[in-house]
Design an enzyme around this catalytic site. Structure first.
Site, PDB file in Angstrom:
ATOM      1  N   TYR A 114     -13.326   7.243  10.369  1.00 18.54           N
ATOM      2  CA  TYR A 114     -12.414   7.723   9.325  1.00 18.54           C
ATOM      3  C   TYR A 114     -12.876   7.209   7.971  1.00 18.54           C
ATOM      4  O   TYR A 114     -13.304   6.063   7.834  1.00 18.54           O
ATOM      5  CB  TYR A 114     -10.988   7.227   9.608  1.00 18.54           C
ATOM      6  CG  TYR A 114     -10.025   7.417   8.458  1.00 18.54           C
ATOM      7  CD1 TYR A 114      -9.279   8.588   8.336  1.00 18.54           C
ATOM      8  CD2 TYR A 114      -9.853   6.434   7.490  1.00 18.54           C
ATOM      9  CE1 TYR A 114      -8.395   8.767   7.287  1.00 18.54           C
ATOM     10  CE2 TYR A 114      -8.978   6.604   6.433  1.00 18.54           C
ATOM     11  CZ  TYR A 114      -8.249   7.772   6.336  1.00 18.54           C
ATOM     12  OH  TYR A 114      -7.377   7.935   5.293  1.00 18.54           O
TER      13      TYR A 114
ATOM     14  N   HIS B 164       0.790  -1.228   0.000  1.00 19.89           N
ATOM     15  CA  HIS B 164       0.000   0.000   0.000  1.00 19.89           C
ATOM     16  C   HIS B 164       0.826   1.284   0.000  1.00 19.89           C
ATOM     17  O   HIS B 164       0.279   2.372  -0.128  1.00 19.89           O
ATOM     18  CB  HIS B 164      -0.891  -0.034   1.248  1.00 19.89           C
ATOM     19  CG  HIS B 164      -2.025   0.940   1.231  1.00 19.89           C
ATOM     20  ND1 HIS B 164      -2.404   1.659   0.113  1.00 19.89           N
ATOM     21  CD2 HIS B 164      -2.871   1.332   2.209  1.00 19.89           C
ATOM     22  CE1 HIS B 164      -3.436   2.431   0.418  1.00 19.89           C
ATOM     23  NE2 HIS B 164      -3.730   2.246   1.677  1.00 19.89           N
TER      24      HIS B 164
ATOM     25  N   THR C 133      -4.660  11.003  -0.437  1.00 20.28           N
ATOM     26  CA  THR C 133      -5.989  11.096   0.177  1.00 20.28           C
ATOM     27  C   THR C 133      -5.979  12.124   1.304  1.00 20.28           C
ATOM     28  O   THR C 133      -4.926  12.495   1.823  1.00 20.28           O
ATOM     29  CB  THR C 133      -6.444   9.747   0.777  1.00 20.28           C
ATOM     30  OG1 THR C 133      -5.553   9.372   1.835  1.00 20.28           O
ATOM     31  CG2 THR C 133      -6.495   8.661  -0.283  1.00 20.28           C
TER      32      THR C 133
END
Length: 831
Positions: A508, A377, A521
């Site tokens: 979140y 990621h 993001t």
């Protein structure tokens, strides 16, 4: 095989390739980026519409990079105001008063100075947050499995006959290679939102890339010339080349299928209990420093084959994992894609958890053809991998359709020459015959594998996963009622949690900021005063109209926050960057503090590129213990100060900062019709990890937790959805529809006086069909859907491609050129 290495970023490559007449570059702005993208011909922006175009030229993929605006640094006071607003619903009046004093002190003392330092730091950088982002992930020391790596579960192939392991895997591999070719040739049309191009930098870092552990955090290595893929089967490693130096495919789908069948047949020759003892992939699930030490041990013996084996795995385009199991339920499938299964037989681990390599992009295919993706990621977000997954899935269907009808469309602007018709000498130095990697199992390695497996089994047992495939309604019904689908589902998560525990906790959701240069993001904080008012109203004795009214207000507020965050106007990333700068000043010695104009490079091989537009460089990255968790929230491991103990800025020392960043409901909206599920592990021991996909007529949810009654929570969400539909129907005006395209003849019928209505013509049939059940909604209510979560990427021709149902013929294989062998060469003739 060339070694894994750090390569110039796509930005640096573009800078070097600029023409001499382009010295004066246009200003970075959304308008200029959009104009640059739209200057390309339609056949480049939409190759599926003109797939036979012979004049296709590369360059469209990264064409707008130089025009994208840089991520803006928000105003400090505005950030602090939004921070307090996000914190307020989570606190008591006294706690909030303390936080307000802390923020006031921060604005009076360190805040303005840190803000100026951040502006200086960002001068010449691609992004003010990018380096801190990379450091937070690459300095993470715990196992990446279940903590950082997310997963996608693809829908099954619509043709049942093709849902067997080898056929499905070969099809996915060929489509993945076509995607890689389009990226490398810069023919992949850029992502866009309403015509606005998005940053495409992440696509240049997806393939041939590996996370490599060291004693000082991890590095990202990449081999830009990688031509081979690695296959994992029953914990054993195999490799073969799949593209040439020109990025063209060198194997047909039939050839790939033959190689995979040979690998499966070879792997089964080793008893699974024996294979488990040599499943080196399990080491990629270890603590990162332990894994780093084991890599050194594996390669320390002179003449060891392990260095070559490690290099082949690290430099591969991607990993294909062929599992021998057939998970039956969606929860079992999700578990398998995220962390594998743990099954002990006679004291030996025989589950699929050892058939993985978590430091790379992995395509996973089960025995029954079920397939998914697990990805590292650090350098890529869900929106990027979603595009990859969507295009790969769509291409498998379109390619099959073309085997039936040669005029069927293609996703790609151009295609590789048919490998079966090429001159054998044109392939260059390639090896299409599969080779098995043979690791030197030194005693220390065998011991490390055993302990790594038991720790992994513990980790898997500590987590649970449940899914909800809610098929009663989806996006169409929600938008017909005037709600944003993402906001509507977010309120479901809060309402279900409050119904179970009676508490309001930190939530979140990521908002994509890829409209900016190197954007990633921003954190949406879904808990607001409006959402709290709604969940309390929903669970109290209130009339349906009151409940719907408060829901509508909560959704409107959520949509507004989402749009702010998509414009990089949130508070979380800004505050995190300020904290990183403060931590850097603590960690640095006096000379480093005084020299705030270093080269800005990180030791982890993933630096924020210095912009060619500004000759100024920036300060180096701190060596710090903080990290940004998978949900984007901050967990702090502050380093001990030198000399005088420093005073932490009041805002970061306030308990409210930890309260906001201790995410209990970590959620993400990422998906389209190509996916069945999406998910990740919980980011808190007390919370849930929730991945969800909102489709036209359904909602798919995968929830994880460390055994916090996950099944009960999923059931509560389903009950909420059904209850809310009932409330919406009760409050809907009788006899009318929210659908603006509905005929108004129904209204005329309702308004007719009872005495004038026709009688004795039969009983009136009363239906409960949803307003938009027969067609897609076009009201535009959900305009934020592409911004909430990782974004909802349009699958293009996917729904049309799903109509392909018949089988076609494959082409014969091509001749191959031999080169040096690493590993034992398998004999194709035996199979």
């Amino acid at each position: 095989m060339s070694p894994v290495r750090n390569i110039p970023s796509i930005d640096q490559q573009l800078a070097r390739a600029r023409r001499a007449d382009s010295v004066i570059m246009p200003e970075r702005s959304e308008a200029n980026a959009k104009d640059t993208t739209q200057s390309f011909a339609k056949e480049k922006l939409s190759p599926i519409a003109t797939h036979m175009n012979p004049a296709s030229k590369p360059g469209v993929t990264f064409a707008a990079q130089d025009m994208l605006p840089k991520l803006p640094i928000p105003d400090l006071e505005a950030t602090c105001k939004k921070y307090l607003a996000a914190l307020d619903p989570l606190q008591t009046a006294r706690e909030h008063a303390d936080s307000e004093r802390a923020v006031y002190e921060f604005l009076r003392a360190e805040g303005p100075e840190l803000q100026e330092k951040l502006k200086q730091y960002a001068t010449g950088k691609s992004s003010y947050i990018e380096q801190f982002w990379y450091d937070s992930y690459l300095n993470y020391d715990n196992p990446v499995v279940l903590n950082l790596n997310p997963f996608f579960l693809l829908e099954d192939d619509p043709t049942p006959a093709r849902n067997n392991q080898v056929t499905r895997a070969a099809s996915l591999v060929v489509s993945a290679l076509s995607f890689i070719r389009a990226v490398r040739k810069e023919e992949l049309p850029p992502d866009t939102i309403r015509g606005q191009p998005l940053d495409m930098y992440q696509y240049s870092r997806m393939f041939g890339t590996a996370r490599i552990p060291t004693d000082n955090g991890c590095q990202i290595g990449q081999d830009a010339s990688a031509k081979h893929m690695v296959v994992l089967c029953r914990g054993q490693f195999y490799w073969f080349d799949v593209i040439d130096d020109n990025h063209d495919l060198i194997m047909t789908e039939k050839d790939v299928a033959l190689n995979l069948q040979v690998i499966v047949n070879d792997a089964v020759q080793t008893p699974i209990h024996e294979a488990a003892k040599g499943a080196v992939g399990v080491l990629s699930t270890e603590n990162r420093k332990v894994w780093s030490g084991m890599r050194d041990v594996m390669s320390k013996e002179e003449g060891s084959n392990n260095s070559d084996c490690l290099n082949l795995v690290d430099s591969a385009l991607f990993i294909l994992c062929l599992d021998y199991t057939q998970p039956q339920t969606s929860a079992e499938l999700c578990t398998n894609m995220l962390c594998g299964t743990s099954t002990i037989e006679k004291g030996v681990q025989v589950g699929t958890c050892t058939n993985r390599w978590y430091d790379k992009l992995q395509i996973i295919v089960c025995k029954n053809g079920s397939a998914g993706i697990n990805f590292e990621h650090t350098g890529v977000d869900g929106h990027t991998v979603l595009r990859f997954a969507s295009d790969v899935y769509t291409d498998t269907i379109l390619r099959f359709a073309r085997s039936i009808n040669g005029q069927a469309p293609s996703l790609w602007a151009s295609a590789s020459p048919d490998p079966s018709k090429r001159d054998p000498t044109s392939f260059g130095d390639v090896n299409t015959t599969p080779h098995k990697l043979e690791w030197d199992m030194v005693p220390e390695l065998s011991t490390a594998l055993r302990f790594a497996e038991t720790r992994l089994a513990d980790l898997i047992q500590q987590n649970e996963f449940y899914t909800l495939e809610f098929g009663h309604y989806g996006k169409n019904f929600i938008t017909s009622m005037g709600f944003s689908p993402d906001a509507f589902v977010q309120m479901a998560f809060q309402a279900a949690y409050y119904g179970m525990y009676g508490r309001i906790e930190s939530c979140y959701e990521p908002a994509m900021t890829k409209t900016y240069y190197h954007g990633r993001t921003e954190a949406i904080r879904p808990v607001t005063h409006e959402s709290v008012d709604f969940v309390r109203t929903f669970w109290a004795e209130n009339p349906p109209a009151r409940k719907v009214e408060t829901l509508r207000k909560a959704c409107v507020k959520h949509t507004a926050i989402t749009k702010e965050c998509a414009k990089a106007e949130g508070q979380d990333r800004h505050l995190y960057a300020l904290m990183c700068l403060w931590q850097r000043s603590v960690d640095a010695d006096n000379s480093e503090v005084a020299s705030m104009n270093g080269d800005g490079r990180s030791t982890n091989g993933y630096s924020s590129p210095v912009s060619d537009r500004d000759p100024q460089s920036s300060i180096s990255s701190p060596n710090r213990g903080s990290m940004l968790s998978d949900d984007g929230s901050v967990t702090s491991g502050r380093s001990p100060p030198r000399g005088q103990p420093p005073t932490m800025p009041a805002l970061f020392a306030d308990p409210g900062y930890d309260r906001l960043n201790n995410t209990i409901l970590s959620t993400s909206n990422c998906g389209n019709p190509s996916l069945r599920h999406f998910g990740f592990g919980p980011t808190s021991g007390e919370g849930f990890g929730i991945g969800y996909i909102i489709k036209d007529g359904s909602v798919s949810i995968c929830a994880s937790s460390k055994h916090r009654q996950t099944k009960r929570y999923i059931d509560a969400i389903e009950s909420y959805f059904l209850e809310m539909r009932k409330l919406l129907r009760q409050t809907q005006r009788r006899g009318t529809s929210e659908d603006k395209q509905a005929s108004r003849a129904r209204e005329a019928d309702e308004k007719r006086p009872k005495g004038q209505r026709l009688k004795s013509r039969g009983r009136v049939v009363k239906g409960e069909l949803e307003p938009n059940a027969l067609q897609g909604n076009e009201s535009g209510v959900a305009s934020d859907d592409e911004l909430g979560g990782y974004g909802f990427f349009d699958a293009g021709m996917l729904l049309q491609a799903l109509k392909a149902k018949e089988e076609g013929q494959e082409r014969p294989s091509e001749k191959v050129v031999q080169r040096r062998d690493v590993g034992k060469k398998l004999r194709l003739m035996e199979y």
